[in-house]
Design a protein around this motif. Structure first.
Motif, PDB file in Angstrom:
ATOM      1  N   HIS A 109       0.818  -1.219   0.000  1.00  0.00           N
ATOM      2  CA  HIS A 109       0.000   0.000   0.000  1.00  0.00           C
ATOM      3  C   HIS A 109       0.857   1.278   0.000  1.00  0.00           C
ATOM      4  O   HIS A 109       0.550   2.240  -0.718  1.00  0.00           O
ATOM      5  CB  HIS A 109      -0.907  -0.038   1.243  1.00  0.00           C
ATOM      6  CG  HIS A 109      -1.811   1.123   1.390  1.00  0.00           C
ATOM      7  ND1 HIS A 109      -3.016   1.220   0.731  1.00  0.00           N
ATOM      8  CD2 HIS A 109      -1.701   2.258   2.122  1.00  0.00           C
ATOM      9  CE1 HIS A 109      -3.594   2.360   1.055  1.00  0.00           C
ATOM     10  NE2 HIS A 109      -2.826   3.010   1.900  1.00  0.00           N
ATOM     11  N   HIS A 129       1.217   4.718  -2.462  1.00  0.00           N
ATOM     12  CA  HIS A 129       1.246   6.149  -2.105  1.00  0.00           C
ATOM     13  C   HIS A 129       2.514   6.825  -2.637  1.00  0.00           C
ATOM     14  O   HIS A 129       2.481   7.920  -3.190  1.00  0.00           O
ATOM     15  CB  HIS A 129       1.213   6.316  -0.584  1.00  0.00           C
ATOM     16  CG  HIS A 129      -0.158   6.251   0.011  1.00  0.00           C
ATOM     17  ND1 HIS A 129      -1.181   7.098  -0.372  1.00  0.00           N
ATOM     18  CD2 HIS A 129      -0.687   5.470   0.984  1.00  0.00           C
ATOM     19  CE1 HIS A 129      -2.273   6.829   0.343  1.00  0.00           C
ATOM     20  NE2 HIS A 129      -2.007   5.835   1.159  1.00  0.00           N
ATOM     21  N   SER A 177       0.541   9.141   6.178  1.00  0.00           N
ATOM     22  CA  SER A 177      -0.830   8.638   6.039  1.00  0.00           C
ATOM     23  C   SER A 177      -1.436   8.480   7.426  1.00  0.00           C
ATOM     24  O   SER A 177      -0.874   8.933   8.420  1.00  0.00           O
ATOM     25  CB  SER A 177      -0.808   7.309   5.293  1.00  0.00           C
ATOM     26  OG  SER A 177      -0.216   6.329   6.097  1.00  0.00           O
ATOM     27  N   ASP A 218      -6.486   7.164   0.025  1.00  0.00           N
ATOM     28  CA  ASP A 218      -6.458   5.840  -0.592  1.00  0.00           C
ATOM     29  C   ASP A 218      -7.282   5.771  -1.881  1.00  0.00           C
ATOM     30  O   ASP A 218      -8.378   6.331  -1.958  1.00  0.00           O
ATOM     31  CB  ASP A 218      -6.974   4.800   0.408  1.00  0.00           C
ATOM     32  CG  ASP A 218      -6.020   4.673   1.589  1.00  0.00           C
ATOM     33  OD1 ASP A 218      -4.903   5.196   1.507  1.00  0.00           O
ATOM     34  OD2 ASP A 218      -6.419   4.046   2.583  1.00  0.00           O
ATOM     35  N   MET A 233      -3.414   4.363  -7.519  1.00  0.00           N
ATOM     36  CA  MET A 233      -2.021   4.217  -7.078  1.00  0.00           C
ATOM     37  C   MET A 233      -1.610   2.736  -7.044  1.00  0.00           C
ATOM     38  O   MET A 233      -0.434   2.412  -7.224  1.00  0.00           O
ATOM     39  CB  MET A 233      -1.809   4.885  -5.714  1.00  0.00           C
ATOM     40  CG  MET A 233      -2.532   4.231  -4.565  1.00  0.00           C
ATOM     41  SD  MET A 233      -2.302   5.189  -3.040  1.00  0.00           S
ATOM     42  CE  MET A 233      -2.775   3.950  -1.812  1.00  0.00           C
TER      43      MET A 233
END
Ligand code: KG4
Ligand code: ZN
Length: 368
Positions: free
Chosen positions: A115, A119, A140, A319, A323
């Protein structure tokens, strides 16, 4: 090479399709998002079980919407990227399960994406994409990290938070002020009416000499200040309505003061990382990267120092599936996805709820 990306690590279901042909930066062909914020708001935070169930309901309709936007059938997809971690286990399993099922049905590979790598690479979809190498400030809801990024898969951790993330500091301070979840955007809106000098909150680890962060003490300082203003007992609990006795101006002043403390630490540490690495490029990513004060102060500091700063498009700061599709595409272009897939073997249908980005090492086959 068209990559479908699925994000389901927390409270947004995101699906997107990118074209990652050749070696050009992948191009977004379609993108759809469903935010669960409204559903979780009643509980003051994310309820993992509700999040998983909602991802199940949303992911296929969003996939249809993305394919319709791109004007392409499902069989035009060449690989499926999904968020493998970190995040909520049940929520991640939805994306992983759907990606593996689609991959198996289509006979196409799946790519398990980190994840934070999503980003980190998200500014490559912006109108002003960066070039490697750069320093990345990743801020984040769950992470605050400074990284040196030399290329896809080449990430060196320079510093990180030893307790709360910057987003958590925003969210927890906002909660203490009685603001709705997620607190970051609400707190920064309220801060516009406040005086950032009104209260002196700590700037944790500002002079620690390293590139680590610590934001847990800030939440305690905000709690103490709110109790003082509310004339509550200093040892009393942090209740839901603690901030009710505060005037609108007092709340705005607390919001502005805590935002100023968080932003000052982020800007100064990012610049320490720039000085240490000697790099002249900074990438800011993650939800807190949408913060207007952070962008303003980093912009001014970077202009003065002759450093280029790059952000994701504002709607791709939090989110999203774009990406993840992008990171899958860039990993495929770098030859990493094939190695990942060979290691995982077929359709692994597994997730990594805890997964440090530093563990995302280059496979030995590629490090030579
Ligand atoms: O990257 P993200 O969407 O999710 C995670 O991977 O955690 O980041 C969410 C975080 C939340 O803590 C939210 O409050 C914060 O980003 N955030 C903001 C702003 N927009 C989102 N914080 C400060 N100012 C904002 N404008
Ligand atoms: Zn995120």
């Amino acid at each position: 090479m068209r990559i479908l990306g699925i994000e389901s690590s927390c409270d947004e279901t995101g699906v997107a399709l990118v074209d990652a042909s050749g070696s050009a930066t992948p191009r977004l062909l379609g993108h759809a998002l469903h935010s669960q914020i409204e559903m979780h708001q009643a509980y003051g935070g994310v309820v993992p079980e509700l999040a998983s169930r909602d991802h199940i309901r949303r992911v296929l309709p969003l996939t249809d919407a993305v394919l319709a936007q791109a004007g392409l059938p499902l069989r035009a997809v060449d690989a499926i990227a999904y968020t493998r971690g970190p995040g909520l286990a049940g929520a991640l399993l939805v994306g992983s399960g759907v990606a593996c099922a689609l991959g198996f049905a289509l006979g196409k590979p799946v790519i398990g994406v980190h994840h934070l790598e999503g980003h980190l690479l998200s500014p490559f979809l912006s109108a002003d994409p960066p070039e490697f190498p750069f320093v990345a400030l990743l801020v984040s809801g769950g992470h605050s990290q400074l990284m040196r990024v030399d290329g896809v898969g080449r990430y060196e951790l320079l510093g990180e938070t030893i307790d709360d993330a910057a987003g958590e500091a925003f969210d927890k301070s906002a909660k203490l002020l009685g603001l709705p979840y997620p607190g970051g955007p609400a707190l920064s809106r309220l801060a516009q009416q406040g005086d950032a000098q009104a209260y002196k909150f700590p700037r944790p680890l500002l002079h620690s000499g390293d590139l680590d962060f610590s934001f847990a003490g800030l939440k305690t300082a905000v709690l103490t200040q709110v109790k003082r203003l509310a004339h509550a007992h200093p040892d009393g609990p942090a209740t839901l309505h603690l901030a009710d006795p505060l005037s609108a101006q007092q709340k705005a002043d607390v919001a502005a003061s805590v935002q100023a403390a968080i932003v000052e630490v982020l800007v100064k540490k990012a610049f320490m990382a720039i000085r240490r690495t000697g790099l002249r490029r900074l990438v800011v990513a993650g939800g807190v990267g949408a913060n207007a004060l952070l962008r303003e102060q980093l912009g001014a500091a970077c202009a003065q120092a002759g450093v280029r700063v790059h952000y994701p498009e504002l709607h791709l700061c939090t989110d999203n599936g774009a990406m993840i599709a992008l990171a899958g595409g860039m990993r495929a272009q770098a030859g990493l996805a094939a190695v990942d897939a060979a290691e995982a073997g077929g359709y692994p249908f597994d997730v990594k709820p805890r997964w440090p980005l530093a563990d995302l090492r280059l496979p030995s086959a590629l490090t030579g």
